[in-house]
Design a protein around this motif. Structure first.
Motif, PDB file in Angstrom:
ATOM      1  N   PHE A  78      52.726 103.334  46.210  1.00 26.65           N
ATOM      2  CA  PHE A  78      52.979 104.681  45.704  1.00 26.65           C
ATOM      3  C   PHE A  78      52.819 104.750  44.187  1.00 26.65           C
ATOM      4  O   PHE A  78      52.291 105.731  43.654  1.00 26.65           O
ATOM      5  CB  PHE A  78      54.394 105.119  46.097  1.00 26.65           C
ATOM      6  N   ARG A  79      53.250 103.688  43.485  1.00 25.61           N
ATOM      7  CA  ARG A  79      53.221 103.704  42.017  1.00 25.61           C
ATOM      8  C   ARG A  79      51.869 103.306  41.439  1.00 25.61           C
ATOM      9  O   ARG A  79      51.493 103.797  40.365  1.00 25.61           O
ATOM     10  CB  ARG A  79      54.296 102.769  41.459  1.00 25.61           C
ATOM     11  N   GLY A  84      48.969 110.036  41.174  1.00 21.66           N
ATOM     12  CA  GLY A  84      48.840 111.489  41.153  1.00 21.66           C
ATOM     13  C   GLY A  84      48.552 112.053  42.527  1.00 21.66           C
ATOM     14  O   GLY A  84      49.168 113.038  42.962  1.00 21.66           O
ATOM     15  N   ARG A  85      47.615 111.423  43.231  1.00 21.78           N
ATOM     16  CA  ARG A  85      47.300 111.870  44.590  1.00 21.78           C
ATOM     17  C   ARG A  85      48.484 111.663  45.518  1.00 21.78           C
ATOM     18  O   ARG A  85      48.767 112.490  46.397  1.00 21.78           O
ATOM     19  CB  ARG A  85      46.081 111.109  45.120  1.00 21.78           C
ATOM     20  N   ASN A  86      49.200 110.554  45.330  1.00 20.36           N
ATOM     21  CA  ASN A  86      50.364 110.289  46.177  1.00 20.36           C
ATOM     22  C   ASN A  86      51.427 111.362  46.011  1.00 20.36           C
ATOM     23  O   ASN A  86      52.073 111.774  46.989  1.00 20.36           O
ATOM     24  CB  ASN A  86      50.943 108.916  45.845  1.00 20.36           C
ATOM     25  N   LEU A  87      51.643 111.801  44.780  1.00 20.46           N
ATOM     26  CA  LEU A  87      52.615 112.869  44.544  1.00 20.46           C
ATOM     27  C   LEU A  87      52.203 114.164  45.224  1.00 20.46           C
ATOM     28  O   LEU A  87      53.043 114.899  45.764  1.00 20.46           O
ATOM     29  CB  LEU A  87      52.787 113.096  43.041  1.00 20.46           C
ATOM     30  N   LEU A  88      50.892 114.447  45.214  1.00 18.70           N
ATOM     31  CA  LEU A  88      50.414 115.679  45.842  1.00 18.70           C
ATOM     32  C   LEU A  88      50.542 115.621  47.364  1.00 18.70           C
ATOM     33  O   LEU A  88      50.793 116.652  48.005  1.00 18.70           O
ATOM     34  CB  LEU A  88      48.952 115.921  45.450  1.00 18.70           C
ATOM     35  N   LEU A  93      53.526 114.769  53.730  1.00 20.12           N
ATOM     36  CA  LEU A  93      54.042 113.666  54.538  1.00 20.12           C
ATOM     37  C   LEU A  93      55.493 113.905  54.951  1.00 20.12           C
ATOM     38  O   LEU A  93      55.894 113.581  56.073  1.00 20.12           O
ATOM     39  CB  LEU A  93      53.939 112.349  53.761  1.00 20.12           C
ATOM     40  N   ILE A  94      56.278 114.460  54.042  1.00 24.16           N
ATOM     41  CA  ILE A  94      57.678 114.756  54.373  1.00 24.16           C
ATOM     42  C   ILE A  94      57.741 115.768  55.512  1.00 24.16           C
ATOM     43  O   ILE A  94      58.537 115.620  56.458  1.00 24.16           O
ATOM     44  CB  ILE A  94      58.418 115.284  53.127  1.00 24.16           C
TER      45      ILE A  94
END
Length: 345
Positions: A78-79, A84-88, A93-94
């Protein structure tokens, strides 16, 4: 046996701290117990036991080698891999993994519907019950109008409503609504478990315990409303005692039974990132047929984790059984059996 019986002191310390924090929230949130309902003392003790058990077991579960590796890789991916894409993609996903649980729908629509009914019924019940138990939520009458009520959250006066309006009816029957949702899910689960051959084949003795608990809590809760509305309060004290007992036992069961997966489920988000990174990264080729078949990161992690849980699949100094694809593993087993019995011909 000595190792199994050992108490994890670190997890126990965090569990005690969580209990203290919960008690502090109850004291402060209820105005130094001014708005705490003494009739809910039993529920409070059940909540504290649940808090300790959940925190203790979660920390112990998190330190197990497979879980620790997944947790480490999930945060690492994730880090470091396109954060940036992971945050979007995180909100999506949630919603898909935690709220809508779409992965269950791909297996069976009936199972998905049952999970959704139980999930949202329990979420709704928790959003009402825990604030009430901790003294964070109470209702008070407004002025001289006996029908007008106001919701007070942590000492802050919020919205007011007419108790005989549709909104008032829904507000005071949220727990009944949650009970109906849960019962709908329970009946679907029971229908499947009693008729589906696949479910019957893997049935275990304690699989019905969680459904029985949900059924008992929901039915006794609805019985309280029935006693109040249609039976002129008959058997109310008895029903209230039975309902309190089922809820307290249910809270105590959460950390130790099937309901604990509620707290494990958020890890699915990290697993999704882990799988995505594995699919985009280098692939492991089979040492026997040379075909790519899995993420090399996952295979390398398995090589690290398996010895920690008592399994060593090394083949000599340079090879490892985990580098073999499933098809070649089946072929190897068949060849080994054939050699053992002197051939199948």
């Amino acid at each position: 046996m000595g190792q199994l019986a050992t108490i994890d002191r670190r997890a126990a310390a965090w569990g005690v701290l969580a209990v203290v924090v919960t008690l502090a929230i109850a004291i402060v949130g209820s105005g130094n117990l001014r708005w705490f309902d003494a009739a809910l003392v039993g529920y409070l003790f059940g909540t504290l036991l649940m808090v300790f058990g959940v925190v203790y077991r979660y920390l112990v579960w998190l330190r197990r080698p497979p879980t620790a590796m997944l947790n480490k890789r999930g945060w690492q991916v994730f880090r470091t891999r396109r954060p940036g894409r992971n945050l979007l993609t995180l909100p999506g996903l949630i919603v898909s993994q935690l709220l809508l649980q779409t992965f269950i729908r791909s297996r069976s629509t009936a199972r998905w519907l049952a999970h959704q009914l139980v999930f949202w019924g329990c979420i709704l019940a928790a959003l009402v019950t825990f604030p009430l138990v901790l003294g964070l939520l109470h209702f008070q009458s407004v002025g001289q109008n006996g029908r007008q009520y106001q919701a007070v959250v942590a000492g802050i006066e919020t919205f007011s409503f007419d108790s005989r309006s549709l909104f008032g009816w829904i507000t005071f029957h949220l727990l009944n609504i949650s009970a109906v949702l849960v019962l709908g899910g329970v009946f679907i689960f029971l229908s499947r478990r009693l008729r589906d051959p696949g479910a019957l084949a893997v049935e275990r003795s304690n699989d019905f315990l969680a459904l029985a608990g949900l059924f008992a809590v929901s039915v006794t809760g609805l019985a309280l409303t029935a006693s109040n509305l249609w039976m002129e309060g008959r058997f109310y004290i008895f029903l209230n005692t039975i309902h309190a007992l089922t809820v307290i036992l249910g809270l105590a069961y959460i950390p130790f039974g099937k309901f604990f997966h509620i707290f494990q489920r958020p890890a699915n988000v990290g697993v999704a990132y882990y799988k995505q990174a594995g699919a985009e990264g280098e692939q492991q080729t089979c040492r026997r047929c040379g075909e790519p078949w899995a993420s090399k990161m996952q295979v390398d992690d398995l090589k690290v984790v398996l010895p920690q849980v008592g399994f060593d699949y090394r083949i000599g100094d340079d090879a490892h059984y985990q580098e073999t694809c499933p098809r070649c593993r089946r072929a190897s087993v068949a060849l080994a059996q054939s050699q053992r019995v002197g051939g199948f011909g």
